[in-house]
Design a protein around this motif. Structure first.
Motif, mmCIF file in Angstrom:
data_model
loop_
_atom_site.group_PDB
_atom_site.id
_atom_site.type_symbol
_atom_site.label_atom_id
_atom_site.label_comp_id
_atom_site.label_asym_id
_atom_site.label_seq_id
_atom_site.Cartn_x
_atom_site.Cartn_y
_atom_site.Cartn_z
ATOM 1 N N ARG A 1 -3.787 40.820 1.282
ATOM 2 C CA ARG A 1 -2.689 40.635 0.081
ATOM 3 C C ARG A 1 -3.340 41.524 -0.962
ATOM 4 O O ARG A 1 -4.404 41.781 -1.071
ATOM 5 C CB ARG A 1 -2.441 39.427 -0.569
ATOM 6 C CG ARG A 1 -1.677 38.313 0.649
ATOM 7 C CD ARG A 1 -1.710 37.097 0.184
ATOM 8 N NE ARG A 1 -1.195 36.166 1.185
ATOM 9 C CZ ARG A 1 0.163 36.048 1.137
ATOM 10 N NH1 ARG A 1 1.083 36.452 0.425
ATOM 11 N NH2 ARG A 1 0.588 35.378 2.275
ATOM 12 N N GLN A 2 -2.682 42.245 -1.806
ATOM 13 C CA GLN A 2 -2.951 43.188 -2.726
ATOM 14 C C GLN A 2 -2.750 42.779 -4.297
ATOM 15 O O GLN A 2 -2.600 43.138 -5.315
ATOM 16 C CB GLN A 2 -2.312 44.333 -2.715
ATOM 17 C CG GLN A 2 -2.672 45.232 -1.361
ATOM 18 C CD GLN A 2 -1.652 46.258 -1.379
ATOM 19 O OE1 GLN A 2 -0.486 46.254 -0.803
ATOM 20 N NE2 GLN A 2 -2.162 47.480 -1.292
ATOM 21 N N ILE A 3 -2.326 41.113 -4.098
ATOM 22 C CA ILE A 3 -2.364 40.306 -5.590
ATOM 23 C C ILE A 3 -2.595 38.952 -5.199
ATOM 24 O O ILE A 3 -2.690 38.576 -4.161
ATOM 25 C CB ILE A 3 -0.678 40.445 -5.614
ATOM 26 C CG1 ILE A 3 -0.241 39.979 -7.210
ATOM 27 C CG2 ILE A 3 0.030 39.834 -4.582
ATOM 28 C CD1 ILE A 3 1.245 40.308 -7.327
ATOM 29 N N ASP A 4 -2.924 38.349 -6.276
ATOM 30 C CA ASP A 4 -3.763 37.216 -6.377
ATOM 31 C C ASP A 4 -2.835 35.978 -6.199
ATOM 32 O O ASP A 4 -3.065 35.010 -5.233
ATOM 33 C CB ASP A 4 -4.416 36.726 -7.544
ATOM 34 C CG ASP A 4 -5.822 37.798 -7.851
ATOM 35 O OD1 ASP A 4 -6.230 37.901 -6.909
ATOM 36 O OD2 ASP A 4 -5.783 37.802 -8.994
ATOM 37 N N GLU A 5 -1.540 36.179 -6.541
ATOM 38 C CA GLU A 5 -0.568 34.890 -6.545
ATOM 39 C C GLU A 5 -0.053 34.753 -5.062
ATOM 40 O O GLU A 5 0.573 35.691 -4.512
ATOM 41 C CB GLU A 5 0.654 35.167 -7.447
ATOM 42 C CG GLU A 5 0.229 35.148 -8.707
ATOM 43 C CD GLU A 5 -0.147 36.404 -9.403
ATOM 44 O OE1 GLU A 5 -0.478 36.461 -10.524
ATOM 45 O OE2 GLU A 5 -0.463 37.335 -8.645
ATOM 46 N N ALA A 6 -0.224 33.654 -4.493
ATOM 47 C CA ALA A 6 0.052 33.368 -2.795
ATOM 48 C C ALA A 6 1.385 33.283 -2.597
ATOM 49 O O ALA A 6 2.061 33.752 -1.611
ATOM 50 C CB ALA A 6 -0.589 32.163 -2.607
ATOM 51 N N ASP A 7 2.533 33.235 -3.643
ATOM 52 C CA ASP A 7 3.955 33.131 -3.455
ATOM 53 C C ASP A 7 4.652 34.606 -3.808
ATOM 54 O O ASP A 7 5.675 34.581 -3.626
ATOM 55 C CB ASP A 7 4.478 32.044 -4.087
ATOM 56 C CG ASP A 7 4.568 32.235 -5.470
ATOM 57 O OD1 ASP A 7 3.815 32.966 -6.234
ATOM 58 O OD2 ASP A 7 5.146 31.449 -6.176
ATOM 59 N N ILE A 8 3.831 35.602 -4.150
ATOM 60 C CA ILE A 8 4.584 36.898 -4.476
ATOM 61 C C ILE A 8 4.205 37.589 -3.499
ATOM 62 O O ILE A 8 2.932 38.154 -2.942
ATOM 63 C CB ILE A 8 3.951 37.242 -5.747
ATOM 64 C CG1 ILE A 8 4.286 36.538 -7.045
ATOM 65 C CG2 ILE A 8 4.433 38.840 -5.946
ATOM 66 C CD1 ILE A 8 3.948 36.661 -8.379
ATOM 67 N N VAL A 9 5.254 38.649 -3.097
ATOM 68 C CA VAL A 9 4.994 39.631 -1.853
ATOM 69 C C VAL A 9 4.961 41.223 -2.855
ATOM 70 O O VAL A 9 5.686 41.291 -3.801
ATOM 71 C CB VAL A 9 6.455 40.060 -1.016
ATOM 72 C CG1 VAL A 9 6.306 41.029 -0.294
ATOM 73 C CG2 VAL A 9 6.650 38.670 -0.265
ATOM 74 N N HIS A 10 3.956 41.719 -2.550
ATOM 75 C CA HIS A 10 3.581 42.906 -3.147
ATOM 76 C C HIS A 10 3.326 44.058 -2.431
ATOM 77 O O HIS A 10 2.626 43.981 -1.343
ATOM 78 C CB HIS A 10 2.426 42.870 -4.136
ATOM 79 C CG HIS A 10 1.971 44.060 -4.782
ATOM 80 N ND1 HIS A 10 2.755 44.484 -5.872
ATOM 81 C CD2 HIS A 10 1.237 45.036 -4.821
ATOM 82 C CE1 HIS A 10 2.081 45.647 -6.294
ATOM 83 N NE2 HIS A 10 1.056 45.818 -5.609
ATOM 84 N N VAL A 11 3.632 45.416 -2.597
ATOM 85 C CA VAL A 11 3.244 46.452 -1.953
ATOM 86 C C VAL A 11 3.222 47.684 -2.814
ATOM 87 O O VAL A 11 3.985 47.676 -3.802
ATOM 88 C CB VAL A 11 4.210 46.911 -0.652
ATOM 89 C CG1 VAL A 11 5.698 47.417 -1.046
ATOM 90 C CG2 VAL A 11 3.533 47.658 0.437
ATOM 91 N N ASN A 12 2.263 48.434 -2.821
ATOM 92 C CA ASN A 12 2.302 49.801 -3.491
ATOM 93 C C ASN A 12 3.421 50.633 -2.979
ATOM 94 O O ASN A 12 4.351 51.276 -3.933
ATOM 95 C CB ASN A 12 1.215 50.497 -3.468
ATOM 96 C CG ASN A 12 -0.127 49.489 -4.160
ATOM 97 O OD1 ASN A 12 0.312 49.042 -5.143
ATOM 98 N ND2 ASN A 12 -1.231 49.524 -3.587
ATOM 99 N N SER A 13 3.672 50.728 -2.040
ATOM 100 C CA SER A 13 4.523 51.968 -1.282
ATOM 101 C C SER A 13 4.974 51.327 0.083
ATOM 102 O O SER A 13 4.196 50.889 0.858
ATOM 103 C CB SER A 13 3.862 53.198 -1.274
ATOM 104 O OG SER A 13 4.682 53.985 -0.538
ATOM 105 N N TYR A 14 6.266 51.683 0.322
ATOM 106 C CA TYR A 14 6.576 51.545 1.978
ATOM 107 C C TYR A 14 5.799 52.413 2.835
ATOM 108 O O TYR A 14 5.825 51.974 4.196
ATOM 109 C CB TYR A 14 8.162 51.802 2.203
ATOM 110 C CG TYR A 14 8.856 50.506 1.859
ATOM 111 C CD1 TYR A 14 9.620 49.767 2.777
ATOM 112 C CD2 TYR A 14 8.787 49.818 0.677
ATOM 113 C CE1 TYR A 14 10.138 48.715 2.771
ATOM 114 C CE2 TYR A 14 9.434 48.567 0.464
ATOM 115 C CZ TYR A 14 10.273 47.824 1.367
ATOM 116 O OH TYR A 14 10.941 46.985 1.114
ATOM 117 N N ASN A 15 5.402 53.445 2.430
ATOM 118 C CA ASN A 15 4.339 54.250 3.090
ATOM 119 C C ASN A 15 3.061 53.541 3.735
ATOM 120 O O ASN A 15 2.420 53.710 4.851
ATOM 121 C CB ASN A 15 3.845 55.554 2.735
ATOM 122 C CG ASN A 15 5.093 56.654 2.427
ATOM 123 O OD1 ASN A 15 5.927 56.570 3.428
ATOM 124 N ND2 ASN A 15 5.005 57.420 1.485
#
Length: 352
Positions: free
Chosen positions: A121-135
């Motif tokens: 994961r790229q974020i600390d919160e376990a229940d949040i989905v994060h991505v910088n780019s679909y690439n």
């Protein structure tokens, strides 16, 4: 909704037995009835996973660990299915589907996208989905295909099965990397996102604010934290036993608590879906596009636009069905999988 004249559409109303497929399921494949589901998953399916499914991981280009699962065939596989899950998805949501593909004679690969399940994961919160780019997603897929899947399967026909967000990732990948897949099954793909009562102008302003103030890793407005309380009635499933099987896995394992999106994921998603539709004509492989007629998350307008741009697409709409077609009623599932396996047989003939 706009009037469409180009795409050929099959509309399925299972409650009235209209336009049901004449296709037959492969020998040895029996769709699990709701009344038998709980027992099957804790006995037969569990034994299958313990005996035939292995897990692995690879390090992506930016250092994240990506988890995948593989169910190999012992003798002469018919082909390979690569499964791409949706937003907040994970391996456990597709235990049933993967078993069907394997029983039909296919190698099965399943990747947990970054920010989901046991992948990094790229974020600390376990229940949040994060991505910088679909690439980032498509680079993970390409590494997975070139370093793990293709070296293992050789010249076997390779078919993508992708649901929702996975459908967006998968379509973008097909546009970026032609020749890697021989066909694709897109189930309720996320080609256009429903925004409820929020206007497109307000969405654009929100996206601009996120970028300007660098708020990508904050929670997107309207998201709810994971609370561990089941809510089948408002879910995207039409089978309560299937919903509860998945929910109980989420309850028992914090890796599966993803329940809301980051601003970055929202920004990337709203920016990517128009690009997918703009370049859809680049996809020239056979596509089976399966759409839910009562989808609260994905707007079917995007499916029409995709089908109109890709002449090799078979377009099927399940009237009244919710977003998760693979968690539908017994009647929906019988028709859904019959069409999928009929399509897979066509792909085999085309590649023979």
């Amino acid at each position: 909704m706009k009037v469409h004249t180009q795409a050929r559409v099959t509309r399925v109303n299972t409650s009235e037995a209209q336009n049901l497929s004449d296709a037959k399921l492969p020998a040895g494949i029996n769709i699990i009835r709701e009344s038998e589901y709980d027992d099957h998953m804790v006995t037969t399916n569990k034994r299958w996973r313990e005996s035939h499914v292995t897990e692995g991981q690879f390090t992506s280009y930016d250092g994240l660990s990506i988890r995948y699962y593989h169910a190999p065939q012992d003798n002469s596989p018919k082909g390979c299915i690569v499964m791409l899950h949706g937003y907040c998805g994970f391996w456990g949501k597709f235990h049933e589907t993967a078993e069907y593909y394997w029983l039909a004679g296919y190698e099965v690969f399943f990747i947990e996208h970054r920010g989901h399940g046991y992948s990094g994961r790229q974020i600390d919160e376990a229940d949040i989905v994060h991505v910088n780019s679909y690439n980032d997603y498509t680079q993970d897929i390409h590494q997975f295909m070139t370093e793990i899947v293709k070296p293992h399967i050789g010249n076997l026909p390779c078919i993508m099965f992708a649901h929702s967000m996975g459908g967006a990732i998968g379509a973008l990948y097909l546009e970026q990397h032609p020749g890697m897949f021989d066909a694709a099954i897109l189930s309720s793909p996320m080609f256009e996102i429903r925004t409820g009562g929020t206007s497109k102008l307000l969405v654009k302003l929100l996206l601009a604010k996120i970028k300007l103030l660098r708020q990508e890793k904050q929670s997107f407005p309207g998201g709810n934290t994971w609370d561990g309380i089941p809510n089948y009635d408002k879910s995207s499933a039409m089978s309560e036993p299937r919903y509860m099987y998945i929910f109980n896995q989420r309850l028992e394992d914090s890796h599966y608590h993803t329940n809301r999106m980051s601003n970055g994921w929202g920004y990337a998603s709203f920016r990517t879906t128009p690009r997918i539709l703009k370049d859809a004509q680049k996809i020239d492989i056979p596509i089976l596009l399966l759409t839910s007629g009562n989808d609260a998350l994905v707007d079917p307008e995007g499916h029409y636009r995709f089908a109109n741009s890709t002449p090799t697409t078979e377009f099927v709409i399940y009237e009244g069905a919710k977003h998760e077609l693979y968690n539908g009623t017994d009647e929906i599932l019988e028709d859904y999988y019959a069409r999928i396996f009929e399509f897979l047989e066509k792909v085999r003939r085309w590649n023979s």
